[in-house]
Design an enzyme around this catalytic site. Sequence first.
Site, PDB file in Angstrom:
ATOM      1  N   ARG A   1     -36.005 -12.917  35.391  1.00  0.00           N
ATOM      2  CA  ARG A   1     -36.435 -12.971  36.795  1.00  0.00           C
ATOM      3  C   ARG A   1     -36.535 -11.585  37.414  1.00  0.00           C
ATOM      4  O   ARG A   1     -37.399 -11.332  38.266  1.00  0.00           O
ATOM      5  CB  ARG A   1     -35.477 -13.840  37.611  1.00  0.00           C
ATOM      6  CG  ARG A   1     -35.564 -15.330  37.264  1.00  0.00           C
ATOM      7  CD  ARG A   1     -34.789 -16.165  38.270  1.00  0.00           C
ATOM      8  NE  ARG A   1     -33.431 -15.691  38.403  1.00  0.00           N
ATOM      9  CZ  ARG A   1     -32.362 -16.281  37.851  1.00  0.00           C
ATOM     10  NH1 ARG A   1     -32.507 -17.380  37.144  1.00  0.00           N
ATOM     11  NH2 ARG A   1     -31.163 -15.771  38.011  1.00  0.00           N
TER      12      ARG A   1
ATOM     13  N   GLU B   1     -21.808 -14.438  35.212  1.00  0.00           N
ATOM     14  CA  GLU B   1     -21.296 -15.582  35.974  1.00  0.00           C
ATOM     15  C   GLU B   1     -20.980 -16.775  35.077  1.00  0.00           C
ATOM     16  O   GLU B   1     -19.972 -17.439  35.261  1.00  0.00           O
ATOM     17  CB  GLU B   1     -22.309 -15.974  37.052  1.00  0.00           C
ATOM     18  CG  GLU B   1     -21.716 -16.870  38.119  1.00  0.00           C
ATOM     19  CD  GLU B   1     -22.739 -17.235  39.187  1.00  0.00           C
ATOM     20  OE1 GLU B   1     -22.379 -17.995  40.080  1.00  0.00           O
ATOM     21  OE2 GLU B   1     -23.890 -16.767  39.109  1.00  0.00           O
TER      22      GLU B   1
END
Lengths: 170, 170
Positions: free
Chosen positions: B58, B95
Amino acid sequence: MKLQDYIRTIPDFPKKGILFRDITTLLSEQKAFRKAIDDLAKLLKNKKIDYIVSAEARGFIFGGALAYKLNCGFVPVRKPGKLPYKTYCHSYALEYGKDSLEIHKDAFSKGAKILVLDDLLATGGTALALAKLVEKLGGSVEAIAFLIELKEIGGRKKMKEYSVYSLIKF
Amino acid sequence: MKLQDYIRTIPDFPKKGILFRDITTLLSEQKAFRKAIDDLAKLLKNKKIDYIVSAEARGFIFGGALAYKLNCGFVPVRKPGKLPYKTYCHSYALEYGKDSLEIHKDAFSKGAKILVLDDLLATGGTALALAKLVEKLGGSVEAIAFLIELKEIGGRKKMKEYSVYSLIKF
């Protein structure tokens, strides 16, 4: 400035016998990157484009920049499981194996005018998969454009029903 | 126009309990995408940037578009084995697990002024890995910028030595 001069050729990547065309040397040279985007915009100046559709990962670099330049939206197509909402999936053969790609089902409305954009035309598998996904959503493929075309592989022959453009030919 | 309104929130992706911030709804809305790039450029207007460094996938969308807007070069950072030339590798916690990223050893010259750009600041693991790779090459991290910052996770606290910017806060 010849854009071709900014592409680095790396032998035997990703496997023996392949001459890999490395775009990172073009991307990092500001004037070359800018000219690539501006020249792509010029090639497409008679097309009305609502959205650019590109596949990860390299396609995103040109897709993002050209969408900004052309004032249109950008629709990312990703490997399975990466897009968070409902998707359509398309499986296809590519230069070094087989792969699947997904698009969000609500990425654009029926009738939207789409530019399919990728960095490299080799067999054409990825670009045709993108075109199929666009058509599954009811979009109109106005053009398919590439930074680089590997002419000897002949991928262009597989996309005779589309308007196909490329900036750099090897 | 509030950019935050163009981010779609998807519960339980990629796993239960995560509120995923989906940027595809911003990307596909031409005015929102354009405003995001223009607003990032405004945030950074006092910085002299030679290259934007972003991680796949992204990050490439915003990296390509902002490099075009700021008239600078773009340097892609990729998963191991994807870049064709000699690389440095950096491993880090992210994460949802652990990962490694690579940069071309010759991506830019020592002393180059770099903007590290990513779509999302959560734990900060990816952005810090990018900063470490930049510094390994002798580059100067002028700023680290994000489209979205998840404030509660507190990733910003880990990057006190840098100038950190974000457009949208959740």
